[in-house]
Design a protein around this motif. Structure first.
Motif, mmCIF file in Angstrom:
data_model
loop_
_atom_site.group_PDB
_atom_site.id
_atom_site.type_symbol
_atom_site.label_atom_id
_atom_site.label_comp_id
_atom_site.label_asym_id
_atom_site.label_seq_id
_atom_site.Cartn_x
_atom_site.Cartn_y
_atom_site.Cartn_z
ATOM 1 N N ILE A 160 3.470 15.603 5.474
ATOM 2 C CA ILE A 160 3.944 14.265 5.107
ATOM 3 C C ILE A 160 2.795 13.424 4.578
ATOM 4 O O ILE A 160 2.942 12.658 3.631
ATOM 5 C CB ILE A 160 4.595 13.576 6.327
ATOM 6 C CG1 ILE A 160 5.846 14.331 6.793
ATOM 7 C CG2 ILE A 160 4.948 12.128 5.995
ATOM 8 C CD1 ILE A 160 6.927 14.450 5.758
ATOM 9 N N ALA A 161 1.619 13.571 5.195
ATOM 10 C CA ALA A 161 0.460 12.783 4.787
ATOM 11 C C ALA A 161 -0.135 13.263 3.464
ATOM 12 O O ALA A 161 -0.633 12.457 2.673
ATOM 13 C CB ALA A 161 -0.615 12.829 5.872
ATOM 14 N N LYS B 231 -6.319 9.167 2.831
ATOM 15 C CA LYS B 231 -6.149 8.064 1.885
ATOM 16 C C LYS B 231 -4.799 7.381 2.016
ATOM 17 O O LYS B 231 -4.685 6.171 1.809
ATOM 18 C CB LYS B 231 -6.331 8.604 0.460
ATOM 19 C CG LYS B 231 -6.154 7.563 -0.634
ATOM 20 C CD LYS B 231 -6.342 8.179 -2.009
ATOM 21 C CE LYS B 231 -6.122 7.154 -3.110
ATOM 22 N NZ LYS B 231 -6.287 7.740 -4.463
ATOM 23 N N PHE B 232 -3.786 8.147 2.369
ATOM 24 C CA PHE B 232 -2.433 7.591 2.395
ATOM 25 C C PHE B 232 -1.918 7.344 3.813
ATOM 26 O O PHE B 232 -0.718 7.355 4.049
ATOM 27 C CB PHE B 232 -1.479 8.527 1.645
ATOM 28 C CG PHE B 232 -1.807 8.665 0.190
ATOM 29 C CD1 PHE B 232 -1.459 7.668 -0.703
ATOM 30 C CD2 PHE B 232 -2.486 9.778 -0.286
ATOM 31 C CE1 PHE B 232 -1.762 7.781 -2.052
ATOM 32 C CE2 PHE B 232 -2.797 9.903 -1.627
ATOM 33 C CZ PHE B 232 -2.443 8.903 -2.515
ATOM 34 N N THR B 233 -2.821 7.143 4.762
ATOM 35 C CA THR B 233 -2.406 6.871 6.140
ATOM 36 C C THR B 233 -3.119 5.629 6.663
ATOM 37 O O THR B 233 -4.162 5.220 6.161
ATOM 38 C CB THR B 233 -2.707 8.054 7.080
ATOM 39 O OG1 THR B 233 -4.122 8.297 7.077
ATOM 40 C CG2 THR B 233 -1.973 9.303 6.634
ATOM 41 N N ARG B 234 -2.515 5.021 7.675
ATOM 42 C CA ARG B 234 -3.082 3.843 8.321
ATOM 43 C C ARG B 234 -2.888 3.972 9.829
ATOM 44 O O ARG B 234 -2.016 4.709 10.292
ATOM 45 C CB ARG B 234 -2.381 2.554 7.848
ATOM 46 C CG ARG B 234 -2.436 2.291 6.355
ATOM 47 C CD ARG B 234 -3.826 1.869 5.901
ATOM 48 N NE ARG B 234 -3.800 1.482 4.499
ATOM 49 C CZ ARG B 234 -3.918 2.315 3.479
ATOM 50 N NH1 ARG B 234 -4.044 3.620 3.716
ATOM 51 N NH2 ARG B 234 -3.907 1.880 2.232
ATOM 52 N N CYS B 235 -3.696 3.235 10.591
ATOM 53 C CA CYS B 235 -3.546 3.205 12.043
ATOM 54 C C CYS B 235 -3.714 1.777 12.523
ATOM 55 O O CYS B 235 -4.675 1.090 12.140
ATOM 56 C CB CYS B 235 -4.563 4.114 12.725
ATOM 57 S SG CYS B 235 -4.438 4.140 14.532
ATOM 58 N N ASP C 260 0.808 -1.221 0.000
ATOM 59 C CA ASP C 260 0.000 0.000 0.000
ATOM 60 C C ASP C 260 0.844 1.275 0.000
ATOM 61 O O ASP C 260 0.383 2.329 -0.433
ATOM 62 C CB ASP C 260 -0.925 0.020 1.214
ATOM 63 C CG ASP C 260 -1.880 -1.164 1.229
ATOM 64 O OD1 ASP C 260 -2.063 -1.782 0.170
ATOM 65 O OD2 ASP C 260 -2.439 -1.471 2.301
ATOM 66 N N CYS C 261 2.057 1.179 0.524
ATOM 67 C CA CYS C 261 2.975 2.325 0.590
ATOM 68 C C CYS C 261 2.340 3.571 1.217
ATOM 69 O O CYS C 261 2.339 4.654 0.604
ATOM 70 C CB CYS C 261 3.523 2.667 -0.789
ATOM 71 S SG CYS C 261 4.416 1.310 -1.576
ATOM 72 N N PRO C 262 1.763 3.462 2.428
ATOM 73 C CA PRO C 262 1.184 4.646 3.065
ATOM 74 C C PRO C 262 2.264 5.641 3.443
ATOM 75 O O PRO C 262 3.423 5.277 3.653
ATOM 76 C CB PRO C 262 0.508 4.078 4.319
ATOM 77 C CG PRO C 262 1.310 2.857 4.636
ATOM 78 C CD PRO C 262 1.724 2.296 3.313
#
Length: 462
Positions: A267-268, A293-297, A153-155
């Motif tokens: 950065i996000a 869209k480009f972040t995960r937790c 996914d390359c977050p």
């Protein structure tokens, strides 16, 4: 300055501002120019056309002009670079500009030098300050999740959240071992001692570029983003909760650390191919880690069955009772380790005798840790915690709103904040069937260890 010094300085400055080094032809042209050679001679000695050398030289002078803010041409590169050093020594426009004396550049430590290019399947690692892993238990699913995110996914940002001591940092360090080949550079930094954003970047940028650090925050961030775009980085930032405000809702930055919020937001949101892993005991209030869209937790819970290895390493007896002990302490690795030490010291390692004590036992170390967590809460969060600690079973959100005499909006914010601190557990319950469809309601319960801690005090704290 001799020719070697001029070449090195030009290379350093180009690398800092563009991410590119002098290539062989550019270095040859600059060296030949400094020696007074004509373009025709440089071309002849290198089996090139004079036109190609002239065009390459023109591009080089333009790049140096952009970097230095002056018109650089074949007649003046030495004088312009020497003036650059003198001016910056006097004006202090750059941090540690005195390091541009080439004697000190040659003698500086490897940490201060620009990163060398990684070799195949071997990235550059700057993780000297990361804690050493002495034991690692389970976490196969969590590792696979993080690897999938980072590789497929390359977050841009992953937030790894969990209550203090649950093993977030250990998981991150273990992760480095398994995904090294997917990155060119891997860096670990901690915010344990609350560095300002300027101090943080001043420490980080030499790892990325060189000891010549821009003196404005905006320029530092620009340089950082340039390298995040050009290379595949994994930057791990630990102890992020240290820059959050106590006695405020979870994840709100202290005023003096607002620059971090802006940095993480950039950065996000801005395009690049790198990833940041933020490790925290509470989720950032701005929620970029969950909605962008480009972040995960990833929220880290207890170890479950894998926690048995902790008890085995402590050489505790009565293995048939280990599941009960693990369940009581939520599979929390640090709490189990602290409790196992107590069992060793007071019960000769016998789990059955320890569990025969009527009440749940919290060691002084666990109680002290929970006390530090408690004092960080807002008054509305404490009200919710006090109420839930007195409940036998999980309750619905609506029930909490009806039972606690506090403004509903404040209560909802408090509950959301407690969930971001991993103090509350979510469950679901079927509350009935309407037209043949099952309807479920979200139930909330307090972490059992926190519940027992609150109930064991002389009176519930406020």
């Amino acid at each position: 300055m001799d020719i070697a010094e001029v070449l090195k300085l030009a290379d350093e400055l180009l690398f800092m501002h563009t991410g590119d080094r002098l290539d062989h032809l550019q270095e040859t042209i600059l060296k030949g120019t400094l020696q007074g050679q004509k373009y025709a001679k440089i071309a002849s000695e290198n089996n090139l056309s004079e036109g190609h050398v002239r065009d390459t030289a023109s591009e080089l002078w333009q790049k140096l002009s952009d970097v230095l803010g002056e018109d650089v041409n074949k007649l003046n590169p030495r004088s312009i670079l020497e003036k650059f050093i003198i001016c910056n020594k006097v004006s202090g426009n750059y941090i540690s500009i005195h390091q541009l004396s080439f004697c000190s550049i040659q003698n500086r430590s490897p940490k201060s030098s620009p990163l060398s290019k990684p070799t195949a399947n071997k990235p550059y690692l700057d993780i000297d300050n990361a804690p050493e892993i002495t034991a690692f238990y389970g976490r196969t699913d969590e590792l696979n999740t993080l690897k999938t995110w980072l590789i497929q996914d390359c977050p841009r940002i992953i937030t790894l959240v969990g209550i203090i001591g649950v093993g977030k940092t250990t998981l991150a360090i273990k992760l480095i071992e398994q995904i090294q080949t997917q990155f060119e550079y891997i860096v670990y930094r901690s915010l344990r001692y609350c560095p300002t954003i300027d101090s943080f970047l001043t420490d980080l940028l030499p790892t990325l570029i060189s000891p010549i650090i821009p003196n404005t925050l905006a320029r530092q961030v620009d340089v950082l983003l340039k390298f995040l775009r050009k290379h595949r980085w994994l930057i791990i930032i630990d102890d992020v909760e240290m820059i959050f405000q106590a006695r405020e809702l979870a994840g709100q930055y202290k005023a003096e650390f607002a620059g971090y919020a802006l940095l993480f937001k950039q950065i996000a949101e801005l395009s690049h191919a790198s990833s940041w892993l933020l490790i925290s005991s509470e989720q950032p209030e701005d929620a970029i880690a969950t909605r962008h869209k480009f972040t995960r937790c990833l929220k880290l819970a207890g170890l479950g069955e894998s926690a048995k290895q902790i008890l085995k390493d402590k050489e505790l007896s009565d293995e048939q009772m280990w599941d009960t002990l693990i369940e009581k302490y939520q599979g929390h690795p640090l709490w189990l380790e602290m409790t196992a030490t107590m069992i060793e010291e007071l019960f000769a390692g016998k789990v059955t005798e320890f569990l025969a004590v009527p009440d749940l036992v919290l060691s002084n170390a666990i109680a002290s840790q929970l006390s530090r967590l408690w004092i960080k809460l807002t008054e509305s969060e404490k009200q919710v915690m006090n109420y839930l600690a007195k409940q036998e079973d999980a309750v619905t959100l609506l029930h909490i709103l009806q039972e606690i005499s506090h403004h509903p909006t404040d209560l909802l914010k408090a509950i959301q904040s407690l969930k971001r601190r991993c103090f509350l557990e979510d469950t679901t319950n079927c509350i009935g069937t309407i037209h043949g469809e099952h309807h479920r309601s979200s139930l909330l319960r307090i972490n059992p260890i926190l519940k027992y801690y609150l109930l064991s005090l002389p009176s519930l704290p406020t």
